[in-house]
Design a protein around this motif. Structure first.
Motif, PDB file in Angstrom:
ATOM      1  N   ALA A 355       0.849  -1.194   0.000  1.00  0.00           N
ATOM      2  CA  ALA A 355       0.000   0.000   0.000  1.00  0.00           C
ATOM      3  C   ALA A 355       0.885   1.245   0.000  1.00  0.00           C
ATOM      4  O   ALA A 355       1.988   1.245   0.553  1.00  0.00           O
ATOM      5  CB  ALA A 355      -0.907  -0.003   1.215  1.00  0.00           C
ATOM      6  N   TYR A 356       0.391   2.306  -0.620  1.00  0.00           N
ATOM      7  CA  TYR A 356       1.134   3.563  -0.685  1.00  0.00           C
ATOM      8  C   TYR A 356       0.964   4.297   0.639  1.00  0.00           C
ATOM      9  O   TYR A 356      -0.102   4.866   0.918  1.00  0.00           O
ATOM     10  CB  TYR A 356       0.622   4.396  -1.852  1.00  0.00           C
ATOM     11  CG  TYR A 356       1.317   5.725  -2.027  1.00  0.00           C
ATOM     12  CD1 TYR A 356       2.707   5.819  -2.036  1.00  0.00           C
ATOM     13  CD2 TYR A 356       0.577   6.892  -2.177  1.00  0.00           C
ATOM     14  CE1 TYR A 356       3.342   7.046  -2.200  1.00  0.00           C
ATOM     15  CE2 TYR A 356       1.202   8.130  -2.352  1.00  0.00           C
ATOM     16  CZ  TYR A 356       2.582   8.191  -2.357  1.00  0.00           C
ATOM     17  OH  TYR A 356       3.209   9.401  -2.532  1.00  0.00           O
ATOM     18  N   LEU A 357       2.017   4.289   1.434  1.00  0.00           N
ATOM     19  CA  LEU A 357       2.011   4.886   2.764  1.00  0.00           C
ATOM     20  C   LEU A 357       3.305   5.672   2.967  1.00  0.00           C
ATOM     21  O   LEU A 357       4.299   5.433   2.281  1.00  0.00           O
ATOM     22  CB  LEU A 357       1.884   3.803   3.839  1.00  0.00           C
ATOM     23  CG  LEU A 357       0.574   3.004   3.843  1.00  0.00           C
ATOM     24  CD1 LEU A 357       0.690   1.821   4.788  1.00  0.00           C
ATOM     25  CD2 LEU A 357      -0.598   3.893   4.236  1.00  0.00           C
ATOM     26  N   PRO A 358       3.323   6.608   3.925  1.00  0.00           N
ATOM     27  CA  PRO A 358       4.558   7.353   4.165  1.00  0.00           C
ATOM     28  C   PRO A 358       5.623   6.486   4.822  1.00  0.00           C
ATOM     29  O   PRO A 358       5.317   5.581   5.604  1.00  0.00           O
ATOM     30  CB  PRO A 358       4.108   8.487   5.088  1.00  0.00           C
ATOM     31  CG  PRO A 358       2.895   7.944   5.777  1.00  0.00           C
ATOM     32  CD  PRO A 358       2.217   7.068   4.772  1.00  0.00           C
ATOM     33  N   TYR A 359       6.868   6.774   4.491  1.00  0.00           N
ATOM     34  CA  TYR A 359       7.998   6.146   5.167  1.00  0.00           C
ATOM     35  C   TYR A 359       8.150   6.742   6.564  1.00  0.00           C
ATOM     36  O   TYR A 359       7.620   7.828   6.854  1.00  0.00           O
ATOM     37  CB  TYR A 359       9.283   6.404   4.392  1.00  0.00           C
ATOM     38  CG  TYR A 359       9.453   5.604   3.126  1.00  0.00           C
ATOM     39  CD1 TYR A 359       8.672   4.482   2.847  1.00  0.00           C
ATOM     40  CD2 TYR A 359      10.429   5.965   2.199  1.00  0.00           C
ATOM     41  CE1 TYR A 359       8.856   3.756   1.686  1.00  0.00           C
ATOM     42  CE2 TYR A 359      10.626   5.240   1.035  1.00  0.00           C
ATOM     43  CZ  TYR A 359       9.837   4.141   0.778  1.00  0.00           C
ATOM     44  OH  TYR A 359      10.025   3.425  -0.371  1.00  0.00           O
TER      45      TYR A 359
END
Length: 422
Positions: A355-359
């Protein structure tokens, strides 16, 4: 967002090259092609040419040039894409209704802004360092739109019943046989993820951190058209056990149960639309493209494999020496056909299972530019690798693309992964 243009490179020259490239990409189009919007995700070419110009005017000229007179403030409503802080804007799905202003006005708008930016870069403005940073950012932004421009043009032409070719250049083919059955093997341990060094990167590639991965293998080849045809012939689109629940409902709604741009002729032979040459027979050796995450995930399950996580992909790319073994996939940019190169960069965007999530310690910028990536970190999946339409300077190991699970108008493909080293 760190720098990528060194002190020996003229930023002003680079700016003009990037700006000219956008117009050149539209050169094969007919006037009518500039306006249409056959799908909500597809923006008309004329809109792209205006939006990237608005970006330079709005975030640089209007901000840093004392007494700057905008070319036409009415254009802000047309060309603001999604920046809530920058005022009202046209609904995305209505961009195709923009028959006016005409193309000649948009091209004049571009010339106006290009001249003002060139003057600003040549000045001794007190904020010239920040201005240079923003111009570089704007160039990268425009290059992103050049990729979107190509894929939008492909949708405009590839869904037209006449299937007009973007270019008459023949499609280049490369055999994939040399890479079949080979793997990149990555052993259990900690792996560094994220952009390192002083080159340009987007904020979503930061900050550098470590992840723990267990043993896995990553295919050295992308899934080819021939492989995907076998999945289709095995009833892959009807076998519910291969799909996520949302995915099987999506698959059942398809008019053509095949990748985007695939059609069958009267004899049942599969054809697909190519920018180079138009409608052509499907070449079984070339990478399958224009598939959704749903399709990629179902195919992987059918093949007894899985999609890699974005962290596995990046770790394997570093094992492979950075992902590019040669320059063959950059040698021909006239027909924008992914090759079976065996590289991890520059053929197709590869769906991951992340999933596209913040690092960790994600440095979301303040102000309007903080809207660029951060607010989209929900309900999307990450793609890696860059495609045949990606500017070469953008195809790097840490680059993170992202789309919803049903999107496939980009050059999206499949690379398989397996647990363990054997």
């Amino acid at each position: 967002m760190t720098k990528s243009i060194d002190s020996n490179t003229s930023l002003a020259d680079h700016f003009l090259v990037v700006r000219q490239q956008s117009v050149a990409l539209c050169a094969p189009l007919r006037p009518e092609d500039y306006v249409v919007q056959p799908y909500p995700d597809v923006s008309p070419p004329k809109w792209h040419l205006g939006h990237v110009t608005w970006f330079f005017e709005n975030f640089i000229l209007a901000e840093y040039v004392d007494g700057y007179t905008p070319y036409d403030t009415a254009l802000n409503w047309f060309f603001n894409s999604y920046y809530e802080s920058q005022g009202p804007r046209i609904t995305r799905s209505n961009r195709g209704n923009m028959t006016r202003p005409e193309l000649s006005t948009i091209l004049d708008y571009r010339r106006h802004v290009d001249e003002r930016i060139a003057e600003l870069l040549a000045s001794d403005h007190r904020e010239i360092i920040r201005i240079r940073e923003l111009v570089e950012l704007g160039c990268h932004h425009e290059q992103q739109h050049q990729e979107l421009l190509l894929t939008d043009i492909k949708y405009i032409l590839g869904t037209n019943p006449f299937f007009p070719a973007y270019t008459d250049e023949p499609v280049t083919t490369e055999t994939q046989a040399a890479y079949q059955g080979e793997y990149l093997k990555v052993e259990t341990g900690l792996h560094t993820i994220g952009h390192e060094g002083s080159g340009f990167c987007w904020d979503n590639e930061l900050s550098v951190h470590q992840v723990y991965l267990e043993d896995f293998r990553l295919a050295t080849s992308l899934v080819a058209n021939g492989d995907y045809l076998r999945f289709m012939r095995d009833g892959g689109y009807e076998r519910f056990e291969l799909w996520q629940m949302e995915g099987i409902e999506w698959a059942r709604s398809l008019e053509v149960k095949a990748p985007l741009y695939w059609v069958q002729d009267e004899s049942g032979k599969w054809l697909h639309y190519q920018l180079g040459g138009g409608l052509q027979p499907v070449d079984p050796s070339l990478p399958v493209t224009h598939v959704s995450w749903y399709e990629a995930d179902a195919y992987a399950r059918w093949a007894g494999a899985r999609l890699p996580t974005e962290f596995e992909w990046e770790a394997a790319c570093k094992v492979a020496g950075g992902g590019v073994r040669n320059d063959q996939n950059w040698s021909d940019r006239t027909n924008f056909q992914p090759l079976a190169s065996g590289d991890l960069l520059g053929d197709t965007w590869e769906w991951t299972n992340s999933a596209y999530l913040p690092y960790p310690r994600y440095p979301r910028p303040e102000g309007a530019l903080g809207e660029y990536n951060g607010k989209f970190m929900v309900n999307q999946m990450v793609l890696r690798g860059g495609s045949c339409a990606t500017p070469q300077s953008h195809a790097r190991v840490s680059y993170r693309n992202f789309f919803q699970t049903d999107k496939r108008w980009q050059f999206t493909g499949i690379r398989l992964a397996w647990d363990g080293l054997s």
